[in-house]
Scaffold this motif. Structure first.
Motif, short mmCIF file in Angstrom:
data_model
loop_
_atom_site.label_atom_id
_atom_site.label_comp_id
_atom_site.label_asym_id
_atom_site.label_seq_id
_atom_site.Cartn_x
_atom_site.Cartn_y
_atom_site.Cartn_z
N THR A 149 0.82 -1.22 0.00
CA THR A 149 0.00 0.00 0.00
C THR A 149 0.85 1.26 0.00
OG1 THR A 149 -0.14 -0.14 2.42
CG2 THR A 149 -1.94 -1.12 1.13
N GLU A 150 2.13 1.10 0.35
CA GLU A 150 3.05 2.24 0.38
C GLU A 150 4.07 2.15 -0.76
OE1 GLU A 150 4.82 2.63 4.20
OE2 GLU A 150 2.91 2.40 5.28
N GLY A 151 3.75 1.33 -1.77
CA GLY A 151 4.63 1.24 -2.93
C GLY A 151 5.64 0.13 -2.90
N GLY A 152 5.59 -0.72 -1.86
CA GLY A 152 6.52 -1.84 -1.77
C GLY A 152 6.15 -2.97 -2.72
N LEU A 153 7.01 -3.95 -2.80
CA LEU A 153 6.78 -5.09 -3.71
C LEU A 153 5.91 -6.16 -3.04
CD1 LEU A 153 10.35 -5.60 -5.21
CD2 LEU A 153 8.40 -4.41 -6.22
N PRO A 154 5.15 -6.92 -3.82
CA PRO A 154 4.36 -8.03 -3.25
C PRO A 154 5.27 -9.16 -2.79
CG PRO A 154 4.28 -8.10 -5.63
CD PRO A 154 4.98 -6.81 -5.28
N ARG A 155 4.74 -9.97 -1.89
CA ARG A 155 5.49 -11.09 -1.37
C ARG A 155 5.09 -12.38 -2.10
NH1 ARG A 155 5.86 -10.41 5.20
NH2 ARG A 155 6.73 -8.27 5.21
N ALA A 156 6.04 -13.26 -2.25
CA ALA A 156 5.77 -14.52 -2.93
C ALA A 156 4.72 -15.34 -2.19
CB ALA A 156 7.05 -15.34 -3.08
N SER A 157 4.63 -15.16 -0.86
CA SER A 157 3.65 -15.90 -0.09
C SER A 157 2.23 -15.48 -0.41
CB SER A 157 3.91 -15.73 1.41
OG SER A 157 3.81 -14.36 1.77
N ASP A 158 2.07 -14.33 -1.04
CA ASP A 158 0.74 -13.85 -1.44
C ASP A 158 0.29 -14.49 -2.74
OD1 ASP A 158 0.74 -12.17 0.76
OD2 ASP A 158 1.69 -10.53 -0.36
N LYS A 159 1.07 -15.45 -3.27
CA LYS A 159 0.79 -16.16 -4.51
C LYS A 159 0.69 -15.20 -5.70
CE LYS A 159 -1.59 -19.97 -2.21
NZ LYS A 159 -2.82 -20.80 -2.12
N SER A 160 1.39 -14.12 -5.59
CA SER A 160 1.41 -13.17 -6.69
C SER A 160 2.28 -13.70 -7.82
CB SER A 160 1.95 -11.82 -6.21
OG SER A 160 2.15 -10.95 -7.30
N LYS A 161 1.80 -13.52 -9.05
CA LYS A 161 2.57 -13.91 -10.22
C LYS A 161 3.24 -12.70 -10.87
CE LYS A 161 -0.19 -18.02 -11.28
NZ LYS A 161 -0.97 -18.74 -12.33
N ASP A 162 3.17 -11.59 -10.16
CA ASP A 162 3.80 -10.38 -10.67
C ASP A 162 5.27 -10.32 -10.23
OD1 ASP A 162 1.39 -9.52 -11.78
OD2 ASP A 162 0.77 -8.53 -9.92
N TYR A 163 6.10 -9.83 -11.12
CA TYR A 163 7.53 -9.67 -10.83
C TYR A 163 7.90 -8.22 -11.07
CZ TYR A 163 7.71 -14.79 -11.01
OH TYR A 163 7.51 -16.12 -10.78
N PRO A 164 8.89 -7.74 -10.31
CA PRO A 164 9.64 -8.40 -9.23
C PRO A 164 8.79 -8.60 -7.98
CG PRO A 164 10.26 -6.10 -9.38
CD PRO A 164 9.35 -6.35 -10.54
N ARG A 165 9.21 -9.53 -7.12
CA ARG A 165 8.49 -9.80 -5.88
C ARG A 165 9.49 -10.16 -4.79
NH1 ARG A 165 5.62 -15.72 -6.90
NH2 ARG A 165 7.53 -16.90 -7.29
N LEU A 166 9.06 -9.99 -3.53
CA LEU A 166 9.92 -10.29 -2.40
C LEU A 166 9.86 -11.79 -2.07
CD1 LEU A 166 9.01 -7.29 -0.05
CD2 LEU A 166 11.03 -7.52 -1.52
N VAL A 167 11.01 -12.37 -1.77
CA VAL A 167 11.06 -13.78 -1.40
C VAL A 167 11.99 -13.96 -0.20
CG1 VAL A 167 10.61 -14.60 -3.74
CG2 VAL A 167 12.98 -14.25 -2.98
N LYS A 168 11.75 -15.07 0.51
CA LYS A 168 12.67 -15.47 1.57
C LYS A 168 13.86 -16.22 0.96
CE LYS A 168 9.06 -16.21 5.07
NZ LYS A 168 8.45 -17.21 6.00
N ALA A 169 14.91 -16.35 1.75
CA ALA A 169 16.06 -17.12 1.27
C ALA A 169 15.65 -18.57 0.98
CB ALA A 169 17.17 -17.09 2.31
N SER A 170 14.75 -19.11 1.82
CA SER A 170 14.32 -20.50 1.62
C SER A 170 13.54 -20.67 0.32
CB SER A 170 13.46 -20.96 2.80
OG SER A 170 12.32 -20.13 2.95
N LYS A 171 12.79 -19.62 -0.08
CA LYS A 171 12.05 -19.69 -1.33
C LYS A 171 13.01 -19.78 -2.51
CE LYS A 171 8.50 -19.24 -4.14
NZ LYS A 171 7.44 -20.29 -4.26
N ALA A 172 14.19 -19.22 -2.35
CA ALA A 172 15.21 -19.27 -3.40
C ALA A 172 16.16 -20.45 -3.19
CB ALA A 172 16.00 -17.97 -3.42
#
Length: 375
Positions: free
Chosen positions: A224-247
């Motif tokens: 809501t403040e312009g940040g990137l979506p998180r991968a846990s939100d099941k977003s298919k948009d890139y770029p997105r934030l991920v945890k180290a374990s996701k990578a």
């Protein structure tokens, strides 16, 4: 006991052929049965087994299901190269699937949505004959897809005006592997990061091309403040934030209920119903056709046993002993046939029956579009 004895049994003497094999794990007493989807996040996977008793031991556990066993037998028949699967779909680039590689065989949706010279399968002469087949006139299936009569098929995949379920062909061969007196155990999994990457925060950015970089403070802000979506939100948009374990970096520790210790026996039980085969009529090929189907089922089971059972990772089984019996009314007599004898008889029988020559279908544009959209 000769093939002629088997011929007589198929004609009138016996109700079924039973193959029983005692199996042992290739190593140790722990095996990994198939895991099925659970009913929630806390029960994400489970084995098909009876409820454990007070001592934690289950009396029965499925090691390989009838459907999976059928697929293994079909693979052995395809590898034999006798043309027992003449109907095939060519996807190009060397990818060809025959009816013995499709879940519903001749009535599978893949074949339904394929065509021959622009004509959909169900409207071709072959398709119409298969749809019209009945137990008293099953020659079309014998010639075009005998596997449907051995392993079962159900004409339930029609769409639109063709959506009404049609003939169901019950399997003549039923095969299953099970274990008795099993104790559920846990499977431990650990990954220690070799370059000491740690942390569970969403501190990385995954780009559309798969590259990673460290996130900036602005990117870590709420969306809501312009940040990137998180991968846990099941977003298919890139770029997105991920945890180290996701990578696939960082440390990972897990202990999941998976696998069993076998305190009892592991047994393969296969039953080829000769009484069911005797319900099918193939005109002047009735006797020879029934024998062909019986030999297909028997060869499939024996070939799987002969090859060894590497069912899945963690479940490699070896055959300790096996027995083939003819089962009748109050009788059970050993049937002394080897794999090589059954194979020779099957080859002879294929030369006797007028199997259809191979037919190559092509997938429809709709099937290709749906497939490409799912990738």
């Amino acid at each position: 006991m000769s093939i002629e004895t088997l011929r007589s049994a198929v004609a009138e003497m016996a109700a079924a052929i039973a193959v029983t094999a005692r199996l042992i794990p290739a190593s140790g007493s722990k095996i990994l049965p198939p895991t099925y989807a659970g009913d929630g996040p806390s029960n994400s996977g489970r084995h098909n087994m009876t409820k454990p008793g007070p001592d934690g031991v289950s009396s029965w556990c499925s090691v390989d299901s009838p459907g999976s066993c059928a697929n293994r037998a079909e693979r052995a028949l395809v590898d034999l190269g006798l043309g027992l699967d003449p109907l095939r779909v060519d996807f190009g680039n060397g990818e060809v699937l025959s009816t013995m590689q499709l879940p519903h065989r001749i009535f599978d949706a893949v074949l339904r949505d394929s065509q021959l010279n622009g004509v959909p399968f169900r409207k071709t002469k072959i398709g119409q004959a298969a749809i019209a087949a009945t137990p008293t006139n099953a020659s079309a299936l014998l010639h075009c897809d005998p596997g449907s009569l051995v392993f079962g098929a159900w004409d339930s995949t029609g769409l639109g005006a063709n959506s009404r379920p049609r003939t169901k062909w019950a399997r003549a061969l039923t095969c299953e592997i099970s274990a008795t007196q099993v104790e559920p155990v846990a499977l431990a999994g650990n990954r220690l990061d070799p370059i000491s990457i740690e942390g569970t925060d969403y501190a990385w950015v995954e780009e559309a091309d798969g590259t990673l970089r460290q996130a900036t403070e602005a990117e870590l802000r709420p969306t809501t403040e312009g940040g990137l979506p998180r991968a846990s939100d099941k977003s298919k948009d890139y770029p997105r934030l991920v945890k180290a374990s996701k990578a696939n970096h960082g440390n990972a520790h897990s202990l999941k209920p998976k696998g069993v210790l076998v305190h009892g026996d592991i047994v393969l039980n296969a039953t080829l119903s000769l009484s069911r085969l005797r319900r099918y009529q193939f005109g002047d090929e009735t006797t020879e056709g029934r024998l062909l189907l019986a030999l297909m089922g028997l060869y499939g089971v024996l070939a799987v046993l002969n090859d060894g059972l590497d069912l899945r990772s963690g479940c490699d089984l070896a055959v300790e002993n096996h027995q083939i019996d003819l089962v009748g009314l109050g009788t059970r007599a050993p049937l002394g046939l080897t794999l090589s004898e059954v194979e020779a008889a099957l080859r002879t029988q294929v030369a006797t029956i007028r199997l259809h020559s191979p037919v190559m279908f092509t997938p429809s544009k709709g099937l290709l579009d749906i497939r490409n959209a799912s990738r």
